[in-house]
Design a protein around this motif. Structure first.
Motif, PDB file in Angstrom:
ATOM      1  N   VAL A  96       0.856  -1.181   0.000  1.00 34.47           N
ATOM      2  CA  VAL A  96       0.000   0.000   0.000  1.00 34.47           C
ATOM      3  C   VAL A  96       0.897   1.238   0.000  1.00 34.47           C
ATOM      4  CG1 VAL A  96      -1.881   1.215   1.134  1.00 34.47           C
ATOM      5  CG2 VAL A  96      -1.736  -1.285   1.315  1.00 34.47           C
ATOM      6  N   ARG A 133      -1.184   1.988   5.410  1.00 36.75           N
ATOM      7  CA  ARG A 133      -0.100   2.209   4.452  1.00 36.75           C
ATOM      8  C   ARG A 133       1.131   1.386   4.797  1.00 36.75           C
ATOM      9  NH1 ARG A 133      -4.611   4.817   2.925  1.00 36.75           N
ATOM     10  NH2 ARG A 133      -4.231   6.663   1.648  1.00 36.75           N
ATOM     11  N   ALA A 178      -3.472   0.616  -3.370  1.00 39.51           N
ATOM     12  CA  ALA A 178      -3.473  -0.474  -2.398  1.00 39.51           C
ATOM     13  C   ALA A 178      -3.607  -1.784  -3.159  1.00 39.51           C
ATOM     14  CB  ALA A 178      -4.633  -0.320  -1.417  1.00 39.51           C
TER      15      ALA A 178
END
Length: 203
Positions: A88, A182, A94
């Motif tokens: 991501v 992330r 993603a």
């Protein structure tokens, strides 16, 4: 499949360079025109982790019939359930869908290297641009190496156009996509990643 299945080699380097001057210069959550729900089928993903909620993707068999058929078959068999978002990259995308090595319940250290029991799919490139919310198929260097992994765009990525197969568009739940955990570093690998708890198909 390699760990760098999305944008292998020079494409990844070029992509990051373009992001530096384009996508990352946009706001973290740029505006997205509401995608229209087409004839489907729809892929319904229940995301769990830092992000929690439902994401609905309108699949586009008119653009990529072989890819959509494979994604649909994998989802209907339950193969995507529990698969993590292993890569991501903020301001980019993603990536998920490694049914071989990406199960949350197992060892995900090799997530991104695997595919599925189905054969790889010949490229079905189109003129559709990689806007925010567009879903594309990950692949390695060969254009005909997509299998089960796919990615959702956080921001426009026109440098991917006609290099990767567009398979769908998010029609609801981009607020959930925006919250997906992330990764760190240039390759975006995620420690303790979010997962697709369940993935179902609505026709």
């Amino acid at each position: 499949m390699r760990k760098d299945t999305l944008v292998a080699g020079c494409f990844f380097a070029v992509g990051l360079a373009v992001l530096g001057g384009y996508a990352l210069s946009q706001s973290a959550t740029p505006a997205m025109a509401q995608a229209v729900d087409g004839p489907g089928p729809n892929l319904v993903i229940e995301v769990a982790g830092e992000a929690n909620g439902e994401v609905v993707i309108d699949l586009l068999p008119d653009l990529a019939p072989k890819h959509v058929a494979q994604i649909t078959a994998l989802a209907e068999a339950g193969n995507y359930d529990g698969v993590v978002f292993h890569r991501v990259i903020d301001g980019f995308m993603a990536q998920t869908g490694d049914v071989e090595f990406g199960k949350k319940a197992g060892d995900t250290s090799r997530a991104g290297m695997g595919g599925s029991d189905f054969p790889d799919i010949p490229a079905e490139f189109s003129k559709e641009t990689f806007d925010r919310g567009v879903v594309g198929m990950a692949r390695s260097q060969s254009p005909d190496s997509a299998n089960s992994q796919f990615f959702i765009m956080f921001a426009p990525g026109p440098f991917l156009d006609e290099q990767y197969t567009v398979v769908g568009r998010v029609i609801s739940g981009m607020d959930v996509v925006d919250k997906i955990k992330r990764g760190a570093g240039g390759n975006g690998e995620v420690v303790d990643p979010d997962q697709m708890a369940t993935v179902t198909v609505v026709k």
